[in-house]
Design a protein around this motif. Structure first.
Motif, mmCIF file in Angstrom:
data_model
loop_
_atom_site.group_PDB
_atom_site.id
_atom_site.type_symbol
_atom_site.label_atom_id
_atom_site.label_comp_id
_atom_site.label_asym_id
_atom_site.label_seq_id
_atom_site.Cartn_x
_atom_site.Cartn_y
_atom_site.Cartn_z
ATOM 1 N N GLY A 189 -40.082 -8.907 -39.938
ATOM 2 C CA GLY A 189 -40.036 -8.233 -41.234
ATOM 3 C C GLY A 189 -41.206 -7.303 -41.436
ATOM 4 N N ILE A 190 -42.410 -7.831 -41.267
ATOM 5 C CA ILE A 190 -43.596 -6.987 -41.415
ATOM 6 C C ILE A 190 -43.682 -5.990 -40.262
ATOM 7 C CG2 ILE A 190 -46.119 -7.010 -41.517
ATOM 8 C CD1 ILE A 190 -45.957 -9.667 -42.933
ATOM 9 N N GLY A 191 -43.233 -6.418 -39.086
ATOM 10 C CA GLY A 191 -43.215 -5.493 -37.946
ATOM 11 C C GLY A 191 -42.363 -4.269 -38.216
ATOM 12 N N PHE A 192 -41.223 -4.448 -38.869
ATOM 13 C CA PHE A 192 -40.362 -3.311 -39.211
ATOM 14 C C PHE A 192 -41.066 -2.360 -40.178
ATOM 15 C CE2 PHE A 192 -37.283 -1.738 -42.435
ATOM 16 C CZ PHE A 192 -36.702 -0.729 -41.658
ATOM 17 N N LEU A 193 -41.734 -2.912 -41.193
ATOM 18 C CA LEU A 193 -42.446 -2.070 -42.160
ATOM 19 C C LEU A 193 -43.566 -1.289 -41.476
ATOM 20 C CD1 LEU A 193 -42.685 -4.562 -45.162
ATOM 21 C CD2 LEU A 193 -41.111 -2.628 -44.909
ATOM 22 N N ILE A 194 -44.243 -1.924 -40.554
ATOM 23 C CA ILE A 194 -45.333 -1.243 -39.847
ATOM 24 C C ILE A 194 -44.774 -0.157 -38.928
ATOM 25 C CG2 ILE A 194 -47.186 -1.578 -38.162
ATOM 26 C CD1 ILE A 194 -47.613 -4.359 -39.408
ATOM 27 N N HIS A 195 -43.628 -0.400 -38.328
ATOM 28 C CA HIS A 195 -42.985 0.645 -37.519
ATOM 29 C C HIS A 195 -42.666 1.869 -38.383
ATOM 30 C CE1 HIS A 195 -42.572 -2.205 -34.226
ATOM 31 N NE2 HIS A 195 -41.968 -1.291 -33.491
ATOM 32 N N LEU A 196 -42.142 1.629 -39.587
ATOM 33 C CA LEU A 196 -41.848 2.752 -40.483
ATOM 34 C C LEU A 196 -43.119 3.522 -40.822
ATOM 35 C CD1 LEU A 196 -39.264 1.510 -43.156
ATOM 36 C CD2 LEU A 196 -38.868 3.007 -41.191
ATOM 37 N N PHE A 197 -44.164 2.800 -41.170
ATOM 38 C CA PHE A 197 -45.433 3.440 -41.500
ATOM 39 C C PHE A 197 -45.938 4.262 -40.320
ATOM 40 C CE2 PHE A 197 -50.042 3.593 -41.662
ATOM 41 C CZ PHE A 197 -50.324 3.873 -42.994
ATOM 42 N N ALA A 198 -45.807 3.714 -39.118
ATOM 43 C CA ALA A 198 -46.328 4.383 -37.929
ATOM 44 C C ALA A 198 -45.603 5.691 -37.640
ATOM 45 C CB ALA A 198 -46.236 3.452 -36.720
ATOM 46 N N ILE A 199 -44.340 5.796 -38.033
ATOM 47 C CA ILE A 199 -43.602 7.049 -37.806
ATOM 48 C C ILE A 199 -44.311 8.196 -38.515
ATOM 49 C CG2 ILE A 199 -41.437 8.276 -38.270
ATOM 50 C CD1 ILE A 199 -39.994 5.583 -37.909
ATOM 51 N N GLY A 200 -44.796 7.940 -39.737
ATOM 52 C CA GLY A 200 -45.541 8.973 -40.447
ATOM 53 C C GLY A 200 -46.968 9.093 -39.966
ATOM 54 N N TYR A 201 -47.608 7.969 -39.677
ATOM 55 C CA TYR A 201 -49.019 7.987 -39.294
ATOM 56 C C TYR A 201 -49.232 8.669 -37.946
ATOM 57 C CZ TYR A 201 -53.806 6.263 -38.681
ATOM 58 O OH TYR A 201 -55.173 6.179 -38.503
ATOM 59 N N MET A 202 -48.337 8.457 -36.995
ATOM 60 C CA MET A 202 -48.488 9.013 -35.643
ATOM 61 C C MET A 202 -47.854 10.386 -35.506
ATOM 62 S SD MET A 202 -50.299 6.721 -34.142
ATOM 63 C CE MET A 202 -50.219 7.265 -32.427
ATOM 64 N N HIS A 203 -47.461 11.002 -36.610
ATOM 65 C CA HIS A 203 -46.843 12.329 -36.572
ATOM 66 C C HIS A 203 -47.756 13.322 -35.847
ATOM 67 C CE1 HIS A 203 -44.780 15.965 -37.729
ATOM 68 N NE2 HIS A 203 -45.862 16.413 -38.357
ATOM 69 N N GLY A 204 -47.176 14.016 -34.893
ATOM 70 C CA GLY A 204 -47.917 15.032 -34.160
ATOM 71 C C GLY A 204 -48.664 14.517 -32.952
ATOM 72 N N ASP A 205 -48.694 13.203 -32.743
ATOM 73 C CA ASP A 205 -49.394 12.677 -31.572
ATOM 74 C C ASP A 205 -48.595 13.003 -30.315
ATOM 75 O OD1 ASP A 205 -50.199 10.547 -29.479
ATOM 76 O OD2 ASP A 205 -51.671 10.235 -31.063
ATOM 77 N N PRO A 206 -49.230 13.559 -29.278
ATOM 78 C CA PRO A 206 -48.487 13.936 -28.063
ATOM 79 C C PRO A 206 -47.866 12.749 -27.328
ATOM 80 C CG PRO A 206 -50.869 14.167 -27.756
ATOM 81 C CD PRO A 206 -50.647 13.935 -29.208
ATOM 82 N N LYS A 207 -48.365 11.549 -27.579
ATOM 83 C CA LYS A 207 -47.820 10.357 -26.920
ATOM 84 C C LYS A 207 -47.023 9.503 -27.909
ATOM 85 C CE LYS A 207 -51.828 8.963 -25.385
ATOM 86 N NZ LYS A 207 -52.834 8.139 -24.668
ATOM 87 N N PHE A 208 -46.346 10.152 -28.820
ATOM 88 C CA PHE A 208 -45.584 9.473 -29.861
ATOM 89 C C PHE A 208 -44.580 8.469 -29.280
ATOM 90 C CE2 PHE A 208 -42.131 9.052 -32.899
ATOM 91 C CZ PHE A 208 -42.771 8.970 -34.130
ATOM 92 N N PRO A 209 -43.707 8.836 -28.323
ATOM 93 C CA PRO A 209 -42.739 7.855 -27.778
ATOM 94 C C PRO A 209 -43.420 6.676 -27.092
ATOM 95 C CG PRO A 209 -42.079 10.093 -27.224
ATOM 96 C CD PRO A 209 -43.473 10.175 -27.758
ATOM 97 N N LYS A 210 -44.505 6.942 -26.366
ATOM 98 C CA LYS A 210 -45.193 5.860 -25.665
ATOM 99 C C LYS A 210 -45.753 4.837 -26.646
ATOM 100 C CE LYS A 210 -47.629 6.680 -21.962
ATOM 101 N NZ LYS A 210 -48.703 7.106 -21.035
#
Length: 642
Positions: free
Chosen positions: A97-118
């Motif tokens: 549950g918390i892992g899913f919320l953190i994944h959502l947050f990370a989509i915005g936080y890691m925006h523009g990172d060249p290693k986004f998929p990794k």
């Protein structure tokens, strides 16, 4: 859903493989959505499994799913099996549950990172490993997940490995955790030697029936505690966790607040019958280490200026509370605080990530201030987390911390005092952080040039995809305490001790009974004392940092963590390195020298013997004749047979 419980770890595995094969094509934000969807799927399956167990009789809430025979070696028969029971499902619920919320947050936080998929590849692999850890039916399956989260921690902490500090922090975490892993492995070996199995049911069953000797149970309990101290950052192995803040903030929230660092507490709770069967000094050691760690880390947190370092030392301190609960037999309280801590600490780590994002990657709290005016949602949700961890009712942290203190007083007044002092310090340093970041003067305006903004620098609120998880976690931090409300007169019977009733079949052998003690009878007054301690810490911090009525007490010794880390580094770089070099020389010159010398001697003798093997029949015939003559001489002349 219990019949398909294997889907819980399988879905993150599918997400991991999908990103591994198609990550570049998916790109940003596709890889993030795939990873988040995989974890959401695991959460939904876990919810279904929870309701399946809830519908069963209390004593039948256990389901074992055998996937295949993993280690069929003589008497060592270990299955790749998953165990769904109240404890593992509770863990899986907040991991996913918390892992899913953190994944959502990370989509915005890691925006523009060249290693986004990794990044999301590693996150899904981590969730998979954590789920194998908590769902494992035996110690070896748990250890598989245990090692998996350790490896993923290394990958994620050093994700920005071009920064030397991040690369060093990753290696530090990896090496420190290996020390703890040594304890877990020895505990497995000892358990198998004693019981012939590493299954939880066999080990705990032997402990409950008295078939496991007290000395053996003590050895297993203390060795597992070594592993737990490494994974859950307790003295003396805590020092990897503050440096782990070098990783991206979603990593701090997922690994170092809500999931991985609670693995040690989970393992000790899972093995509570073994701890109960051990010598009295074993749980006392656990309780004292937990209490001292809680106090030690709290003193350091009061002098930190990095927004994430404050939360890191706070995490170490709160984990100490959980081990204090384990050592005093308060297993339900330990799990209760584990869950509430996951809510409010994940909230505050993500909140700090939102601040860092809005402040253009600034982490020094001395360069912040008055951010509530430009980041109102982040500020509001962070304040909820602050009230929860400070122990202000009715927020979640008050209920779980109060229950730990209640059991602690019933066990040891000295430990209770340490817990209270730690509670005051917790309220103090968290209030200090809130005031420095969100209130007071806007100190970020004077540092505009540091960010290349030429006087136009202004923090900004985070995008909605980062704010939604904050709002959800804030709600959980407010109402999370309802899962284990105490027996106060104003609380209806149906709302009391729900978590205790749920976990009862798992923790019954080791759970302490405090009803009838003086501490239990005075629980209402103790709750008021805990509230007073929280109020004292909050008032003191406001007086110092908001009102300026006293000079801040932030000694360099505390800012440098009592120089414990420096002492370890100095030892490892000095006497430690010389000792390791001496061991290496002894190994190469004495141990290897003995082996090499033996081989050289055998080879020399063989060389001489080989010269007699000429390959000529006449030579062998001569040897045979000589042998016959020798036998005749022996019997005829020496023995006088004729």
């Amino acid at each position: 859903m219990l019949d398909v419980i294997w889907l819980v770890p399988a879905l993150p595995l599918v997400g991991f493989l999908t990103i591994l094969l198609l990550g570049r094509r998916l790109g940003e934000p596709g890889a993030g959505y795939i990873a988040a969807a995989a974890v959401l799927g695991s959460f939904l399956v876990t919810v279904g499994a929870f309701f399946d167990l809830l519908s069963m009789d209390e004593h039948h809430r256990e389901h074992v799913s055998v996937l295949f025979s993993w280690v069929p070696v003589s008497s060592l028969q270990i299955d790749m099996a998953l165990l769904a029971d109240p404890l593992s499902i509770t863990m899986a619920l907040f991991v996913t549950g918390i892992g899913f919320l953190i994944h959502l947050f990370a989509i915005g936080y890691m925006h523009g990172d060249p290693k986004f998929p990794k990044f999301f590849l590693y996150l899904n692999l981590f969730v998979l490993s954590m789920l194998m850890l908590v769902l494992g039916e035996n110690l070896l399956v748990t250890f598989l997940g245990w090692e998996g989260v350790g490896a993923c921690s290394y990958f994620l902490i050093s994700f920005w490995h071009t920064r030397e500090s991040a690369a060093t922090a990753g290696k530090k975490a990896f090496v420190t955790n290996r020390i703890g892993d040594w304890g877990v492995m020895l505990a497995m070996f000892l358990g198998f030697q004693a019981v012939g199995s590493v299954s939880y049911s066999a080990l705990n069953g032997a402990a409950e029936s008295g078939a496991l000797a007290s000395s053996t149970a003590t050895g297993i309990a203390l060795l597992l505690f070594v592993g737990a101290a490494g994974k859950s950052a307790q003295l003396p192995l805590y020092l990897w966790l503050p440096d782990a803040m070098e990783g991206p903030t979603p990593v701090s929230a997922l690994i170092h607040a809500a999931t991985m660092v609670t693995a040690g507490v989970f393992l000790m709770t899972r093995m509570n019958p073994v701890i109960a069967a051990s010598a009295d000094y074993a749980p006392q050691i656990i309780a004292w280490v937990g209490a001292l760690t809680a106090l030690f880390a709290a003193t350091i947190a009061v002098a930190q200026h990095d927004i994430k370092k404050v939360l890191a030392y706070s995490t170490v301190s709160q984990l100490g509370y959980m081990f204090l609960a384990v050592g005093t037999g308060a297993y339900v309280a330990a799990v209760f605080h584990m869950v509430t801590h996951a809510f409010f600490k994940a909230l505050m780590f993500l909140g700090s990530g939102s601040v860092i994002h809005g402040m253009h990657h600034e982490q020094d709290m001395r360069r912040m201030g008055a951010l509530r005016t430009v980041m109102p949602i982040t500020a509001g949700t962070f304040i909820v987390g602050w009230l929860a961890i400070a122990g202000v009712p009715p927020f979640a942290g008050f209920w779980s911390k109060d229950e730990i203190l209640l059991f602690t007083l019933a066990s040891s007044p000295v430990l209770y005092v340490i817990g209270l002092v730690t509670a005051v310090l917790t309220a103090f340093y968290m209030t200090r952080q809130v005031v420095m970041v969100f209130f007071g003067e806007a100190r970020w305006e004077s540092h505009a040039d540091d960010h290349g903004a030429h006087g136009e620098f202004r923090p900004h609120e985070s995008p909605p995809i980062m704010l939604v998880p904050l709002v959800v976690l804030a709600g959980l931090s407010m109402v999370g305490g309802v899962i284990q409300l105490p027996s106060f007169g104003i609380i209806p019977d149906g709302w009391r001790h729900r978590l205790e009733d749920w976990l009862h079949p798992v923790v019954e052998p080791g759970e302490a009974v405090i009803k009838g003690t003086g501490a239990y009878d005075a629980k209402s007054w103790l709750a008021l004392l805990a509230i007073a301690c929280a109020a004292l810490g909050i008032a003191a911090a406001i007086a110092v940092y908001a009102k300026g009525r006293a000079k801040p007490f932030e000694p360099e010794l505390l800012a440098r963590g009592w120089r414990y880390d420096e002492a370890i580094s100095a030892f490892m770089g000095g006497p430690g390195r010389r000792a390791f070099d001496a061991v290496a020389r002894f190994d190469s010159q004495v141990v290897d020298g003995a082996v090499t010398g033996t081989a050289t001697g055998v080879r020399s003798v063989a060389e001489r013997l080989r010269r007699g093997q000429t390959g000529f029949v006449r030579n062998y015939s001569a040897v045979v004749v000589a042998g016959v003559l020798g036998v005749l001489i022996w019997f005829v002349i020496i023995r006088g047979v004729l």
